[in-house]
Design a protein around this motif. Structure first.
Motif, mmCIF file in Angstrom:
data_model
loop_
_atom_site.group_PDB
_atom_site.id
_atom_site.type_symbol
_atom_site.label_atom_id
_atom_site.label_comp_id
_atom_site.label_asym_id
_atom_site.label_seq_id
_atom_site.Cartn_x
_atom_site.Cartn_y
_atom_site.Cartn_z
ATOM 1 N N ARG A 1 0.819 -1.674 -0.369
ATOM 2 C CA ARG A 1 0.063 0.157 -0.126
ATOM 3 C C ARG A 1 0.828 1.417 0.267
ATOM 4 N NH1 ARG A 1 -5.453 -0.447 -0.575
ATOM 5 N NH2 ARG A 1 -6.445 -2.296 0.041
ATOM 6 N N ASP B 1 -12.734 0.630 5.859
ATOM 7 C CA ASP B 1 -12.953 -0.486 5.277
ATOM 8 C C ASP B 1 -12.294 -0.846 4.601
ATOM 9 O OD1 ASP B 1 -12.806 -1.218 8.305
ATOM 10 O OD2 ASP B 1 -15.108 -1.272 8.239
ATOM 11 N N SER C 1 -7.736 -6.425 -0.184
ATOM 12 C CA SER C 1 -7.016 -6.856 -1.371
ATOM 13 C C SER C 1 -7.393 -5.939 -2.606
ATOM 14 C CB SER C 1 -7.422 -8.215 -1.742
ATOM 15 O OG SER C 1 -6.004 -8.297 -2.875
ATOM 16 N N LYS D 1 -2.454 5.054 4.026
ATOM 17 C CA LYS D 1 -2.766 4.660 5.350
ATOM 18 C C LYS D 1 -4.158 4.037 5.287
ATOM 19 C CE LYS D 1 0.126 6.099 9.084
ATOM 20 N NZ LYS D 1 0.612 6.799 10.513
ATOM 21 N N ALA D 2 -4.575 3.485 5.534
ATOM 22 C CA ALA D 2 -6.284 2.969 4.934
ATOM 23 C C ALA D 2 -7.177 4.046 5.832
ATOM 24 C CB ALA D 2 -6.237 1.415 6.508
ATOM 25 N N ASP E 1 -10.393 0.663 2.069
ATOM 26 C CA ASP E 1 -8.939 0.661 2.011
ATOM 27 C C ASP E 1 -7.880 -1.085 2.676
ATOM 28 O OD1 ASP E 1 -8.508 2.503 0.661
ATOM 29 O OD2 ASP E 1 -8.685 3.576 2.466
ATOM 30 N N LYS E 2 -8.607 -1.542 3.034
ATOM 31 C CA LYS E 2 -8.781 -3.177 4.175
ATOM 32 C C LYS E 2 -8.273 -4.739 3.051
ATOM 33 C CE LYS E 2 -9.173 -1.302 8.704
ATOM 34 N NZ LYS E 2 -9.893 -1.430 9.916
#
Length: 90
Positions: free
Chosen positions: A21, A28, A33, A24-25, A30-31
């Motif tokens: 990545r 959710d 795959s 930063k996320a 962004d978490k």
């Protein structure tokens, strides 16, 4: 994913860099795959090291790389067909 020319290079970058990545996320989504299921790279460039039969510096092929289909015209004047036949990808 499908990419032509420089876009083919971006398909490679996405298909092999999904595990890194660049931000930063935020939520959710962004978490999840971002690994594509497959890639089609047409007339790709910038994959082969200059004067060597290997991948260009900084490129890697991780174990979980999705299947990639490479296609190239033998008489391509802009992007050397050698970029689609680099050996030792794994």
């Amino acid at each position: 994913m499908v990419g032509f020319s420089a876009g083919g290079h971006l398909v490679f970058a996405t298909a092999t860099g999904f595990d890194k990545r660049t931000y930063k996320a935020v939520d959710d989504v962004d978490k999840l795959s971002c690994r594509p299921d497959f890639g089609i790279m047409a007339y790709s460039g910038y994959l082969k090291a200059k004067d060597k039969d290997e991948l260009a510096a900084g490129l890697r092929v991780p174990k979980d790389t999705p299947p990639l289909f490479l296609v190239h015209g033998g008489a391509d004047l802009i992007s050397d067909p050698a970029h689609s036949v680099v050996r030792n990808l794994r």
